[in-house]
Design an enzyme around this catalytic site. Structure first.
Site, PDB file in Angstrom:
ATOM      1  CG  ASN A  83      -0.183   4.489 -12.164  1.00  0.00           C
ATOM      2  OD1 ASN A  83      -0.612   5.142 -13.116  1.00  0.00           O
ATOM      3  ND2 ASN A  83      -0.868   3.235 -11.808  1.00  0.00           N
ATOM      4  CE  LYS A 116      -4.297  11.987  -9.754  1.00  0.00           C
ATOM      5  NZ  LYS A 116      -2.950  11.052  -9.813  1.00  0.00           N
ATOM      6  CG  ASP A 153      -1.682   1.188   1.403  1.00  0.00           C
ATOM      7  OD1 ASP A 153      -1.381   2.307   0.657  1.00  0.00           O
ATOM      8  OD2 ASP A 153      -2.334   1.223   2.443  1.00  0.00           O
ATOM      9  CE1 TYR A 170      -8.101  11.035  -9.533  1.00  0.00           C
ATOM     10  CE2 TYR A 170      -8.598  12.804 -10.494  1.00  0.00           C
ATOM     11  CZ  TYR A 170      -7.887  11.821 -10.405  1.00  0.00           C
ATOM     12  OH  TYR A 170      -7.093  11.055 -11.564  1.00  0.00           O
TER      13      TYR A 170
HETATM   14  C1  BGC Z   1      -9.904  10.862 -13.949  1.00  0.00           C
HETATM   15  C2  BGC Z   1     -10.987  10.107 -14.516  1.00  0.00           C
HETATM   16  C3  BGC Z   1     -11.565  11.332 -15.552  1.00  0.00           C
HETATM   17  C4  BGC Z   1     -10.199  12.034 -16.105  1.00  0.00           C
HETATM   18  C5  BGC Z   1     -10.879  13.299 -17.080  1.00  0.00           C
HETATM   19  C6  BGC Z   1      -9.056  11.605 -14.858  1.00  0.00           C
HETATM   20  O1  BGC Z   1      -7.879  12.012 -13.968  1.00  0.00           O
HETATM   21  O2  BGC Z   1      -9.605  10.003 -13.069  1.00  0.00           O
HETATM   22  O3  BGC Z   1     -12.217   9.907 -13.968  1.00  0.00           O
HETATM   23  O4  BGC Z   1     -12.482  10.867 -16.656  1.00  0.00           O
HETATM   24  O5  BGC Z   1      -9.583  12.803 -15.325  1.00  0.00           O
HETATM   25  O6  BGC Z   1     -11.908  14.043 -16.344  1.00  0.00           O
END
Ligand code: BGC
Length: 280
Positions: free
Chosen positions: A105, A182, A78, A178
Site C-alpha cells: 500500500n 501506478k 522504508d 505518480y
Molecule cells: C491520488 C489522489 C487523487 C485520486 C483521484 C489518487 O490515486 O493519490 O490524490 O485524488 O487518485 O484523482
C-alpha cells in the site's frame, strides 16, 4: 435499524473471513493503509503495521487491532530499501510464523508540472510506489512458495494486493511521476499474477479513486474543492478509507479465490469517463 447494516453486524460478518491469517500492510499508520490494517484485524488476521515515519500513530493502529483479539506489531521500514524489506518479512516469519497476505500500500505523491519536475521527484515516487511494491511482493512470494498451501488457513498459498489508483489508467497532468508509477503497478500486478498463479498465489490490485485521506487533502478540504472533485465522480460522494479497506478484505479472502490478476476499481465511477455523461 436494519439488521446487517450496523457496524457491529459488518464486523460480525467479516469476523471469520481471515481468521488465522498473517497480514502485512505497508504504509499502515495513516489513510487507506491504516483503515486496511484495522479491517484485516477485524476480519481475524494478525497484522504487521509497517510505517516509515510516525511511530506513535502506528502504535495506536496496533492497539486498535489488538482490541479485536488478534496480534499486531509496528515495524518501521522504508519499502524502497531492499535490506529493510527483506527484514520486514524475516521478522514476520519469526514472530508470526509466516505471511499469508501482503497489502503493498505504501505510496506518495511529489506533484509538479513536467517542466519543473526534478529527477529526485520522479525517482522518489517510482522508488516508493513501484520498486517498493516489487520488493515487498518478491519477499512475500518467496515465503508463500516455501510454505505452500495450508488448507485450514486458505485455499491459496498467499495473496498479494497491490494498491493502485484510478491513475493506473487515467492520465493525470501535473503528476506524471505518480501516474507512471501506478500504470507500472498495473503491469507489475498482472505479470506477477501470471507468473505466480501456478504456485497458487493470487495477485490482484485494488484501485481507489478519490478517497478522503491526507494525500489529497487539497482536493476535498474546502466546499469549492469538493464540489469540483464531485464532478469527476458519478456516484457523487468522496470515498472513505473504509471503502478501500473492505475491498481489500474481500479480495484477500477465499470468497474471491478465483479472482486472479484483476484490478478492482473502487472509485464511485471515476473511471467511467464522467465528462461524456453530457458530451461526446
Ligand atoms: C491520488 C489522489 C487523487 C485520486 C483521484 C489518487 O490515486 O493519490 O490524490 O485524488 O487518485 O484523482
Amino acid at each position: 435499524m436494519v439488521a446487517g447494516n450496523s457496524d457491529e453486524n459488518r464486523g460480525a460478518m467479516s469476523a471469520q473471513l481471515l481468521r488465522g491469517q498473517k497480514a502485512l500492510v505497508t504504509g499502515a499508520n495513516s489513510g487507506i493503509g491504516k483503515a486496511t490494517a484495522i479491517a484485516l484485524g477485524r476480519a481475524g488476521a494478525d497484522v504487521v503495521v509497517n510505517y516509515v515515519v510516525g511511530a506513535e500513530e502506528a502504535e495506536k493502529v496496533c492497539a486498535q487491532i489488538e482490541g479485536f483479539g488478534v496480534r499486531a506489531y509496528a515495524h518501521e521500514a522504508d519499502v524502497s530499501n531492499e535490506d529493510q524489506v527483506v527484514a520486514i518479512v524475516a521478522r514476520m516469519v519469526e514472530e508470526f510464523g509466516t505471511i499469508d497476505i501482503l497489502v503493498a500500500n505504501a505510496g506518495l505523491q511529489r506533484d509538479s508540472a513536467v517542466t519543473e519536475m526534478t529527477l529526485a521527484q520522479w525517482q522518489k515516487v517510482i522508488d516508493v510506489n513501484l520498486t517498493g511494491q516489487f520488493l515487498c511482493a518478491r519477499e512475500a512470494a518467496k515465503e508463500f512458495m516455501r510454505r505452500g498451501v495450508v488448507e485450514e488457513v486458505s485455499r491459496s498459498a498467499g495473496k498479494i494486493i497491490c494498491m493502485s489508483s484510478v491513475h493506473q489508467i487515467i492520465p493525470w497532468s501535473g503528476h506524471v511521476n505518480y501516474a507512471s508509477s501506478k500504470g507500472g503497478v498495473g503491469m507489475l500486478m498482472q505479470t506477477l499474477a501470471q507468473e505466480l498463479a501456478p504456485h497458487r498465489i493470487r495477485v490482484n490490485a485494488v484501485a481507489p479513486g478519490a478517497i478522503r485521506t491526507p494525500i489529497n487533502r487539497d482536493a476535498w478540504s474546502t466546499p469549492e474543492a469538493e464540489a469540483n472533485l464531485l464532478r469527476l465522480i458519478p456516484y457523487r460522494r468522496v470515498g472513505d478509507p473504509e471503502d478501500i479497506a473492505n475491498a481489500v478484505v474481500a479480495v484477500s479472502s477465499d470468497l474471491l479465490d478465483y479472482v486472479v490478476g484483476s484490478t478492482l476499481y473502487v472509485d464511485g465511477g471515476m473511471t467511467l469517463f464522467p465528462g461524456f455523461a453530457t458530451g461526446g
